[in-house]
Design a protein around this motif. Structure first.
Motif, short mmCIF file in Angstrom:
data_model
loop_
_atom_site.label_atom_id
_atom_site.label_comp_id
_atom_site.label_asym_id
_atom_site.label_seq_id
_atom_site.Cartn_x
_atom_site.Cartn_y
_atom_site.Cartn_z
N ALA A 1 44.68 25.67 39.03
CA ALA A 1 43.51 26.28 39.67
C ALA A 1 43.47 25.99 41.17
N ALA A 2 44.08 24.87 41.58
CA ALA A 2 44.05 24.49 42.99
C ALA A 2 45.09 25.24 43.82
N LYS A 3 46.00 25.97 43.15
CA LYS A 3 47.04 26.66 43.90
C LYS A 3 46.43 27.84 44.67
N PRO A 4 46.93 28.07 45.89
CA PRO A 4 46.27 29.05 46.77
C PRO A 4 46.31 30.49 46.27
N ASN A 5 47.32 30.86 45.52
CA ASN A 5 47.43 32.27 45.14
C ASN A 5 46.89 32.55 43.73
N VAL A 6 46.15 31.59 43.19
CA VAL A 6 45.72 31.69 41.79
C VAL A 6 44.23 31.99 41.67
N ILE A 7 43.90 32.92 40.77
CA ILE A 7 42.52 33.05 40.30
C ILE A 7 42.50 32.44 38.90
N PHE A 8 41.76 31.35 38.74
CA PHE A 8 41.76 30.64 37.46
C PHE A 8 40.49 31.00 36.69
N CYS A 9 40.66 31.57 35.50
CA CYS A 9 39.52 32.04 34.71
C CYS A 9 39.35 31.15 33.48
N SER A 10 38.09 30.85 33.16
CA SER A 10 37.83 29.94 32.04
C SER A 10 36.47 30.25 31.43
N SER B 1 34.81 36.65 28.27
CA SER B 1 35.87 37.01 27.32
C SER B 1 37.22 36.97 28.03
N PRO B 2 38.30 36.67 27.29
CA PRO B 2 39.63 36.73 27.94
C PRO B 2 39.96 38.13 28.45
N LEU B 3 39.33 39.15 27.88
CA LEU B 3 39.59 40.51 28.38
C LEU B 3 39.07 40.68 29.81
N ASP B 4 38.04 39.91 30.18
CA ASP B 4 37.55 39.94 31.56
C ASP B 4 38.63 39.44 32.51
N ALA B 5 39.38 38.43 32.06
CA ALA B 5 40.46 37.89 32.89
C ALA B 5 41.57 38.94 33.08
N LEU B 6 41.83 39.71 32.02
CA LEU B 6 42.82 40.79 32.13
C LEU B 6 42.40 41.80 33.19
N LYS B 7 41.13 42.12 33.19
CA LYS B 7 40.61 43.09 34.16
C LYS B 7 40.76 42.54 35.58
N ILE B 8 40.45 41.26 35.74
CA ILE B 8 40.60 40.64 37.06
C ILE B 8 42.08 40.71 37.50
N ALA B 9 42.99 40.52 36.54
CA ALA B 9 44.43 40.60 36.87
C ALA B 9 44.81 42.01 37.32
N ARG B 10 44.28 43.00 36.62
CA ARG B 10 44.59 44.40 37.00
C ARG B 10 44.08 44.70 38.41
N GLU B 11 42.93 44.14 38.75
CA GLU B 11 42.31 44.46 40.04
C GLU B 11 42.84 43.62 41.20
N ASN B 12 43.60 42.59 40.85
CA ASN B 12 44.12 41.69 41.91
C ASN B 12 45.62 41.51 41.74
N PRO B 13 46.38 42.60 41.89
CA PRO B 13 47.82 42.52 41.60
C PRO B 13 48.57 41.55 42.50
N GLU B 14 48.00 41.22 43.66
CA GLU B 14 48.67 40.31 44.58
C GLU B 14 48.42 38.84 44.21
N LYS B 15 47.52 38.61 43.25
CA LYS B 15 47.18 37.25 42.85
C LYS B 15 47.76 36.94 41.47
N GLU B 16 47.95 35.65 41.20
CA GLU B 16 48.28 35.21 39.84
C GLU B 16 46.96 34.88 39.13
N VAL B 17 46.71 35.55 38.02
CA VAL B 17 45.47 35.30 37.28
C VAL B 17 45.81 34.51 36.01
N VAL B 18 45.20 33.35 35.89
CA VAL B 18 45.49 32.45 34.76
C VAL B 18 44.22 32.25 33.95
#
Lengths: 369, 97
Positions: free
Chosen positions: A79-88, A117-134
């Protein structure tokens, strides 16, 4: 009568209690392995309504509480990595790692987001292709189908910037581990109703036979919990050990087959560490090889983290039923839900937090009926 | 977070090839994945956990359970979401409606 009036059907609750009282001739120790049941028991004072010689031991049924420290530390590092969006899920944010928690990472500039929901994290990944979403994929069998679907979908949609830190644990191997422990005192189990709604209860008859222990599939509502206890007590008093379904309006023997099919597609069983308890063989799920590209542990370098558990926290003993929360010296003093030393004080389903929130600051109070 | 909450199916739709539905939880609506209860119909009730329906429920059980969860104060926690997550939900709702 303070608690009984709060039951949906006080008369039914009273009748079940009377049956338990009439049947009980000896001390019995019964464990619930479900944080929702623990919450319900303490919230409604069920443990204090029962006969003196029936003890409820609050088992390792809170997923937030048993997620191992090294996984929390890995989550913090990712979560502390600069290019990461960490979802929980929200209740993981205050769980203490070796040095800090996810809230602290967020306040230090990490992009940490709580999702429903984990599906919310998927949506965040789709909308932020330049980021790593975990996504932090924790939980018991109830939560696993949701996380499995998120990984399955990520593969279907070729979402290369999505991954999951998987820390899934399974109830039946934990019951076996508790029964195998040389210090075990548990004589009967309430099995978690919603876990069984997904998995059914075909896994329990072998445990009942091997350990000669009654297991009753039990719901969460106060009357359901009382009924589960009544069934366990009746079995114990008559020397029986059987699997019973006390939650038929929700649970059937086979469980949810489409969900189990998805679980088998995405996950395989693995030895897993439980916080406060240790490693339990084949008690967790990890991603199948086919989905390895979505494994956050493989994607990020999170090896070599030195984990340090609080030397003061006795949550391991609480989780194994060796002490009650208020018997810990730190309880309510230097350990509160706002400043927890251990995970059992974080989630409202953790035994320590439940005791704290409902004012169980002293050993068993006077009986109210 | 191991509780599942009953809700009523308001509509069904497909998103990214997955069966979804809008579910009403005592006045709060959310879009929920229905892939694990494929034969559920509009107007029926399901137990929902972290955005997924995991089992069908009869109406009586569903309403009684909702009432209990409301009294226990766990409804908001289980459906709880921060502003960010709610924002995501709202966006999903906007996209499919």
């Amino acid at each position: 009568m303070k608690y009984l009036q709060e039951f949906r059907d006080p008369e039914l609750a009273q009748n079940i209690l009377s049956e338990i009282r009439a049947a009980t001739t000896r001390p019995w120790a019964i464990m619930e392995v479900c944080g929702g049941q623990t919450h319900s028991i303490i919230r409604h004072g069920i443990d204090q309504l029962l006969p003196e010689n029936i003890e409820l031991i609050h088992g390792p049924g809170c997923p937030v509480c048993v997620t191992p420290l090294d996984m929390i530390d890995k989550a913090l590092a990712i979560a502390a990595k600069p290019n990461v969006i960490f979802c929980s899920f929200g209740d993981m944010l205050r769980v203490p790692g070796s040095e800090k928690d996810l809230f602290r990472v967020k306040s230090e500039g990490g992009d940490v987001r709580t999702v429903y929901s984990p599906l919310d994290a998927l949506k965040i990944a789709r909308e932020n292709p330049e980021k790593e979403v975990v996504f932090f994929g924790i939980g018991f069998e109830t939560t696993a189908p949701a996380n499995a679907m998120a990984v399955f979908q990520a593969k279907q949609q070729n979402l290369e910037n999505f991954s999951m830190l998987v820390s899934h644990v399974l109830v039946p191997p934990a019951i076996a581990a508790i029964m195998d422990s040389p210090t075990n005192r548990v004589q009967g189990f309430l099995a978690a109703g919603h876990v069984c709604s997904v998995m059914g209860y075909a896994q329990y008859p072998p445990l009942v036979e091997k350990y000669k222990v009654p297991i009753v599939v039990t719901g969460f509502e106060p009357v359901d919990v009382l009924e589960g206890i009544r069934r366990v007590v009746m079995q114990l008093e008559s020397g029986r050990h059987e699997i019973e379904n006390g939650y038929k309006r929700v649970v059937n023997f086979d469980g949810n087959i489409p969900a189990q099919t998805m679980l088998a597609e995405v996950f395989r069983t693995t030895d897993s560490a439980w916080r406060g308890i240790g490693i339990i063989p084949q008690s967790g799920w990890r991603l199948n090889e086919k989905y390895r590209q979505f494994d956050a542990e493989a994607k990020f370098d999170v090896t070599g983290i030195n984990t340090v558990e609080s030397p003061l926290c006795r949550s391991g003993e609480v989780l194994q039923g060796m002490i009650k929360p208020h018997e810990c010296e730190c309880f309510g003093k230097n350990c509160t839900p706002r400043k927890p030393l251990g995970a059992t004080m974080v989630s409202s389903e953790g035994a320590c937090a439940a005791y704290y929130n409902y004012g169980r600051l002293a050993p068993k109070a006077e009986h109210s009926i | 977070m191991c509780l599942a909450i009953p809700g009523k199916i308001v509509n069904k739709f497909e998103a990214d090839g997955v069966q979804m539905g809008k579910i009403d939880f005592d006045g709060i609506t959310k879009n929920i994945c229905l892939a694990y209860v494929p034969d559920i119909k509009i107007g029926e009730y399901a137990l929902v956990h972290v955005g997924f329906a995991i089992e069908k429920l009869d109406e009586k059980t569903a309403l009684e359970t909702l009432q209990i969860f409301r009294e226990m104060g766990v409804l908001e926690e289980e459906l709880g979401a921060t502003t960010e997550a709610q924002g995501v939900q709202n966006e999903i709702s906007a996209r499919v409606s």
